[in-house]
Design a protein around this motif. Sequence first.
Motif, PDB file in Angstrom:
ATOM      1  N   LEU A 181      17.950-109.348 -34.683  1.00 41.43           N
ATOM      2  CA  LEU A 181      16.618-108.745 -34.725  1.00 41.43           C
ATOM      3  C   LEU A 181      15.539-109.819 -34.846  1.00 41.43           C
ATOM      4  N   PHE A 182      15.821-110.867 -35.606  1.00 38.73           N
ATOM      5  CA  PHE A 182      14.823-111.924 -35.761  1.00 38.73           C
ATOM      6  C   PHE A 182      14.595-112.681 -34.461  1.00 38.73           C
ATOM      7  N   VAL A 183      15.651-112.887 -33.670  1.00 33.80           N
ATOM      8  CA  VAL A 183      15.463-113.516 -32.360  1.00 33.80           C
ATOM      9  C   VAL A 183      14.548-112.654 -31.497  1.00 33.80           C
ATOM     10  N   GLY A 184      14.723-111.338 -31.561  1.00 31.02           N
ATOM     11  CA  GLY A 184      13.810-110.456 -30.839  1.00 31.02           C
ATOM     12  C   GLY A 184      12.383-110.615 -31.307  1.00 31.02           C
ATOM     13  N   ALA A 185      12.192-110.732 -32.624  1.00 30.07           N
ATOM     14  CA  ALA A 185      10.844-110.932 -33.158  1.00 30.07           C
ATOM     15  C   ALA A 185      10.282-112.287 -32.761  1.00 30.07           C
ATOM     16  N   MET A 186      11.130-113.308 -32.670  1.00 33.29           N
ATOM     17  CA  MET A 186      10.672-114.639 -32.267  1.00 33.29           C
ATOM     18  C   MET A 186      10.061-114.619 -30.872  1.00 33.29           C
ATOM     19  N   ALA A 187      10.688-113.890 -29.954  1.00 30.65           N
ATOM     20  CA  ALA A 187      10.152-113.832 -28.590  1.00 30.65           C
ATOM     21  C   ALA A 187       8.852-113.044 -28.550  1.00 30.65           C
ATOM     22  N   LYS A 188       8.833-111.903 -29.210  1.00 35.74           N
ATOM     23  CA  LYS A 188       7.647-111.047 -29.137  1.00 35.74           C
ATOM     24  C   LYS A 188       6.467-111.664 -29.891  1.00 35.74           C
ATOM     25  N   SER A 189       6.737-112.308 -31.027  1.00 38.68           N
ATOM     26  CA  SER A 189       5.674-112.911 -31.830  1.00 38.68           C
ATOM     27  C   SER A 189       5.564-114.412 -31.604  1.00 38.68           C
ATOM     28  N   ALA A 190       6.114-114.901 -30.507  1.00 35.70           N
ATOM     29  CA  ALA A 190       5.871-116.261 -30.019  1.00 35.70           C
ATOM     30  C   ALA A 190       6.169-117.321 -31.069  1.00 35.70           C
ATOM     31  N   GLN A 191       7.370-117.259 -31.677  1.00 31.90           N
ATOM     32  CA  GLN A 191       7.776-118.318 -32.599  1.00 31.90           C
ATOM     33  C   GLN A 191       8.398-119.471 -31.820  1.00 31.90           C
ATOM     34  N   TRP A 192       8.391-120.634 -32.429  1.00 30.80           N
ATOM     35  CA  TRP A 192       8.729-121.864 -31.727  1.00 30.80           C
ATOM     36  C   TRP A 192      10.114-121.769 -31.084  1.00 30.80           C
ATOM     37  N   GLY A 193      10.182-122.132 -29.840  1.00 32.92           N
ATOM     38  CA  GLY A 193      11.393-122.021 -29.044  1.00 32.92           C
ATOM     39  C   GLY A 193      11.285-120.909 -28.022  1.00 32.92           C
ATOM     40  N   LEU A 194      10.684-119.800 -28.430  1.00 36.65           N
ATOM     41  CA  LEU A 194      10.446-118.676 -27.517  1.00 36.65           C
ATOM     42  C   LEU A 194       8.952-118.375 -27.423  1.00 36.65           C
ATOM     43  N   HIS A 195       8.147-119.398 -27.637  1.00 37.75           N
ATOM     44  CA  HIS A 195       6.693-119.257 -27.639  1.00 37.75           C
ATOM     45  C   HIS A 195       6.059-119.622 -26.306  1.00 37.75           C
ATOM     46  N   ILE A 196       6.830-120.100 -25.356  1.00 37.79           N
ATOM     47  CA  ILE A 196       6.279-120.784 -24.187  1.00 37.79           C
ATOM     48  C   ILE A 196       5.459-119.862 -23.281  1.00 37.79           C
ATOM     49  N   TRP A 197       5.578-118.564 -23.439  1.00 38.23           N
ATOM     50  CA  TRP A 197       4.834-117.641 -22.581  1.00 38.23           C
ATOM     51  C   TRP A 197       3.400-117.426 -23.051  1.00 38.23           C
ATOM     52  N   LEU A 198       3.123-117.724 -24.340  1.00 38.87           N
ATOM     53  CA  LEU A 198       1.873-117.258 -24.934  1.00 38.87           C
ATOM     54  C   LEU A 198       0.647-117.946 -24.344  1.00 38.87           C
ATOM     55  N   ALA A 199       0.681-119.278 -24.214  1.00 44.26           N
ATOM     56  CA  ALA A 199      -0.494-119.984 -23.690  1.00 44.26           C
ATOM     57  C   ALA A 199      -0.745-119.626 -22.227  1.00 44.26           C
ATOM     58  N   ASP A 200       0.327-119.469 -21.438  1.00 46.18           N
ATOM     59  CA  ASP A 200       0.153-119.108 -20.033  1.00 46.18           C
ATOM     60  C   ASP A 200      -0.356-117.686 -19.854  1.00 46.18           C
ATOM     61  N   ALA A 201      -0.217-116.854 -20.894  1.00 51.99           N
ATOM     62  CA  ALA A 201      -0.708-115.477 -20.805  1.00 51.99           C
ATOM     63  C   ALA A 201      -2.220-115.412 -20.698  1.00 51.99           C
ATOM     64  N   MET A 202      -2.891-116.556 -20.869  1.00 50.58           N
ATOM     65  CA  MET A 202      -4.349-116.596 -20.724  1.00 50.58           C
ATOM     66  C   MET A 202      -4.798-116.404 -19.281  1.00 50.58           C
ATOM     67  N   GLU A 203      -3.876-116.328 -18.350  1.00 48.63           N
ATOM     68  CA  GLU A 203      -4.237-116.075 -16.961  1.00 48.63           C
ATOM     69  C   GLU A 203      -4.780-114.670 -16.752  1.00 48.63           C
ATOM     70  N   GLY A 204      -4.513-113.781 -17.679  1.00 49.64           N
ATOM     71  CA  GLY A 204      -5.069-112.429 -17.581  1.00 49.64           C
ATOM     72  C   GLY A 204      -6.537-112.413 -17.954  1.00 49.64           C
ATOM     73  N   PRO A 205      -7.251-111.327 -17.665  1.00 52.18           N
ATOM     74  CA  PRO A 205      -8.661-111.216 -18.085  1.00 52.18           C
ATOM     75  C   PRO A 205      -8.796-111.387 -19.599  1.00 52.18           C
TER      76      PRO A 205
END
Length: 661
Positions: free
Chosen positions: A242-266
């Motif tokens: 469950l914590f690995v799932g939370a790491m991806a959704k809440s952008a914890q280190w290792g699974l955080h790489i999507w968060l900065a690129d998400a700025m491509e949206g409005p």
Amino acid sequence: MNAETLKVLSVMTVFLPCLASFVAFAMYSVGFREQRDGARARHRLGAIIVCALLLLSAISALIMAVGYHQTGEVVHVFLADWFQSGGLQVAWQLRIDSLSVLMLALVSFIAAWICVYSLGYMRKDETMLRFFCYMALFTFSMQLLVSADNALMLFVGWEGVGLCSYLLIGYDHDRAAANNAAMKAFVVNRVGDFSFILGLILLAVLYGSLDMDVLLGVRPSLTFIEVAGYRLDGLSLACALLFVGAMAKSAQWGLHIWLADAMEGPTPVSALIHAATMVTAGVFMIARLSPIFASDALILDIMVVVGGLTALLASLCAAVQYDIKRTIAWSTCSQLGYMVVALGLSAWSAALFHLVTHAFFKALLFLGAGSVIYALHHQQDMRQMGGLAKQMPATCSAMWIGCIALAGLPFFSGYYSKDMIIELAWGGQNVVASFGFACLFLAAIATAYYSMRMMLMTFHLPASQQESTDIARESPMVMMMPMMVLALFAVMAGAWWRDWFVGDNIAFWGNSLAPHKALMDKLLDGVPAEWLPLPVVVSVLSMQVALLMYGFYGNVWHTLRTWVASGHGLLQRGWGMDQLYKVSIIAFVRGLARESASTIEKDMIDGLGPDGVAHTVQRFARRVALWHDGRLFVYAFMMIAAAVVFVLWRGAAWSLFSLPP
């Protein structure tokens, strides 16, 4: 307020955004082929209807929050049966308790004001109704997640916010960067979602149910399971998954790489994702299942380490970004680390306190950044800004409020929540807590630095492109009004609600969180009173350093950047995590895919399957075709040969089976 009224209000709060999304979709579909002028008017009307429904949802949520405070009892809102498999029964049912009421009010309130802001920000977009359809669906998915009365229904909302984030990040689908960012967010979150669903399956095996009343109740009698002959602690394994799932959704280190690129949206999408919806889902899930996580000390220690590293490393990345939205995005990643550290310390309500205050000032910062980007015709590079304080005084003031709250200066909201987490980590009195404290303390220094840096580069340094900044004007009132509301809460939310999260009224949480008041008091008692102002002092000093480097001695930063060019580039690339994944995991997967395509698919599947059958039929057809050359004597020979074969076969059959001739 009685239970029936709470049920009506909860249904309105959750399903009005769903209705808004349906209305927007219907109006968009009907007017899809309409002429441009007529379509724009239809889109504008549809967007206003969506905003009205979301505001009504927010009002019902706030009324419900006030009314629930008077009752304090858990209310179950049955909607429909879902399915039954063996002894596992799952229903569509909402849960109204302290935690869900808080999150419903927060999500609906911030989402409504962001959508109002979007009326101005997206007014020139020719498909703005599609945007509002996605935003309303995003809000509905998050509200379904936070109000779910069973873990599987929570997973439906969990997947819903993932889908909507993909649609909104890639909203400008004619740009390759937006499509790539949307796909990246979707794929990274699939990793976490796979782990999450495995954890839910394991909980169903251990507890025999996924209802929240069962999961938040007594510890299951069956805690050990056998996997491949090994006896494992099933509850610890479930917590880890469950914590690995939370790491991806809440952008914890290792699974955080999507968060900065998400700025491509409005920009309103960034505000909604970072303030009240997707990235807070992981923190909420851990808090919701806190009685389960509280039973595993190892997972809690891992949370402290992961959260501390995320807070520190992400804050350093934010300190060197030039894109204003990426700076705030890395800031979000860092602040999520604070929340996870608090969860790891079992200070559940402290984590939620920072989640709430962060939602207000982070939404304010993103909307302020959007106001600047809107005024500069979608320029996001802070090096091309400067000198905007005179042209945009209201936006400048709002962003100063957000930055001061983010830096944790007295007496803004971040001061109460962020410093509380630092104090809790300080009072931990063990190696893991000390590590978390060191990371959070250093992250606080970096946070104050990049907050001041962003404000100086955007508003106060001399304009690098005078002709660009001269055209900047203050945003329209429909964009400024949400910023004013959020600015008020960014200032006052911490002082207003401190007692409800970490003070005398903490009993408000009841059984919705694992018991933790005594532990928090013990942690806070371990902090020397004379050292309490230290985080504030170093934050102020850090802001002064930024002022010296970028303000009075502007050449200092350029000189230092030359000296540490390699480190500067590494931080701008997010510590090279994207490159690391490319040369390791992605390269391996692509190589495996190429090998599979050439060996397994081409040689085995195609060779033995459709291609092999086709080649066999072709060879047989070519041989048969040799006998069909149009010559009469060949056909006569074939007829005679067939007759001979038939007679011989009949004779063999008579002798073998004693058939009558």
